[in-house]
Scaffold this active site. Sequence first.
Site, mmCIF file in Angstrom:
data_model
loop_
_atom_site.group_PDB
_atom_site.id
_atom_site.type_symbol
_atom_site.label_atom_id
_atom_site.label_comp_id
_atom_site.label_asym_id
_atom_site.label_seq_id
_atom_site.Cartn_x
_atom_site.Cartn_y
_atom_site.Cartn_z
ATOM 1 N N ARG A 162 116.898 -8.532 -21.522
ATOM 2 C CA ARG A 162 115.853 -9.123 -22.560
ATOM 3 C C ARG A 162 116.613 -9.624 -23.535
ATOM 4 N NH1 ARG A 162 112.309 -5.696 -25.079
ATOM 5 N NH2 ARG A 162 111.923 -4.896 -23.268
ATOM 6 N N LYS A 210 106.854 -4.906 -30.274
ATOM 7 C CA LYS A 210 105.566 -4.864 -30.664
ATOM 8 C C LYS A 210 105.350 -3.667 -31.418
ATOM 9 C CE LYS A 210 104.031 -6.008 -26.371
ATOM 10 N NZ LYS A 210 103.061 -6.076 -25.195
ATOM 11 N N GLU A 215 101.224 -6.481 -21.782
ATOM 12 C CA GLU A 215 100.196 -5.264 -22.234
ATOM 13 C C GLU A 215 99.757 -5.982 -23.432
ATOM 14 O OE1 GLU A 215 101.831 -1.438 -22.859
ATOM 15 O OE2 GLU A 215 100.038 -0.898 -23.203
#
Length: 561
Positions: free
Chosen positions: A270, A280, A44
């Site tokens: 992850r 982020k 994104e």
Amino acid sequence: MAEHIENAVASEEVVSVNFIEAEINKDNEEGVYGGRVHTRFPPEPNGYLHIGHAKSICLNFGLGKEYNGSTNLRFDDTNPEKEDVEYVNSIMEDVKWLGFDWTGEVRYASDYFGQMYEYAQKLISLGKAYVDDQTAEEIRQTRGDFNTPGTNSPYRERSIEENLALFEDMKQGKFKDGEKVLRAKIDMADPNIVMRDPVLYRIVNAEHHRTGAEWNIYPMYDFAHPIEDAIERITHSVCTLEFEVHRPLYDWVLVDWDDTEIPRQIEFARLNVTKMVMSKRKLRALVEAGLVSGWDDPRMPTISGLRRRGYTPSAIRDFCNRIGVAKADSTVDIALLEFCIREDLKLKAPRPMVVVDPVKVIIDNYPEGQTEIVTVENNPENEELGSREVTFGREIYIERSDFMEEPVKKFFRLAPGKEVRLKGAYFITCQSVIKDENGNITEIHCTYDPETKSGSGCTRKVKGTLHWVEASTAVDMEVRLYDYLLCEESDNKDFIADFNTESLQIMHSKGEASLATTVAGDHFQFLRQGYFVTDKDSEPEHIVVNRIVGLRDSWAKQQNK
Ligand code: ATP
Ligand code: MG
């Protein structure tokens, strides 16, 4: 002994298959996708990529390569309020820098908004989606929880015609943000809360960085992502573990998709790294709070920060390979990342002499005004890098920490009456020191022994060898020493409060003359100091270098234990 060596060779040759490769192999054997392997990396564009994304990049592009398949770069730009072209550009740069190339053009989820809208209309027509007038809060409250089923919305039984008309009105911008949503009609009692009539579309009257004001409704991730994958004919949609509970919804969305090959979602753990903030949103908060100089601050775990810090693409890829792909969350020690950059630079980087925290040494018995050239190897571990000439003279700099007026036990460096070797030059003995009014040493006076020149065959032994820089030819340098972003005792929760306020130390240093021509991106090992890279702030009149990592190799030590 012989057996031991054989084993070592054999284990090097074993190709380990991670569980994702095992799944792909199975699909290939069963002919599920006709042998096709098509992956994607779907960021994104709401921030700069971090080392966690590097893992996903290495995995997805790696699979594409390994199976002679394809890998798309697709921007998942369904959230207009948080996204920006600045991020799009930085992400493309980072992927390329890591050494990967995407198949065909860059893709954008926003290019598929039309197809997504049509597919939503199809679901409405099939009685599988409805427009709900409840507020976000009401929807949340009627969802139930782990122990209690949810309750049906009063708008759940709207007719197909009414739903189609209202959805069209949503699209036309006839409603305010949050006034209506489109929901899937699944089951409010499903044991998996994700399946309790999830929201598919929401109203957002915002400008999109690519589609402008064209859309007033935007698809939710859970609806958009499987459709994006299906449009691009992705085979294996690899994502992180938190999406595991969303997989039934991923599959539900695509039940009515018109294709014989429907993509499948596979989840992996992850990457988390000690001492690093990995989100982020959190990284943006650090930038916005002004705690770091930007997304590419050399302390940041962003790819652009690591690049500026001096990490190389091969070191990062090596790191991603070493940590592997797992199905359970874990945290990797940052020492492994540091080990990888040391490994990469050990043989490649030249080793000039830089005195980071200088103090002047005057060699009283060396002729005034005279200098001489000594020859020093560029990298003692790699002959191919050759050697260079370095000026030696009467006045030199050494590290302040290489001198002790009252030496402690086992201090083998310079002290009054003690003799040390100067790397590539002579032995010197300290005779006296001069101090300023505060008691700080300003000059160390020494004598040298002309018989001890390096390479002259002198057999006398000394315990300490110091690096040094000749004063009249020395280059002034700004050396930036970094520590971890988060302070020692941080539990990684309150990352703003835990910010390590001592994570940047600026030193006014002296480098040997060969450093005068350095340009941004040059890598070095400064003798006895660690690995360094020339920063983008560096100019010929003002050289700036970043310390990538020190020499101490805690990872290797840990491994040996
Ligand atoms: P963040 O919370 O840091 O913004 P994200 O998952 O929201 O991360 P995306 O831009 O959606 O970021 O991520 C693009 C891809 O990178 C996704 O497939 C995602 O699963 C993967 N990814 C993100 N963070 C990690 C991580 N720490 N380790 C491995 N893969 C990751
Ligand atoms: Mg995100």
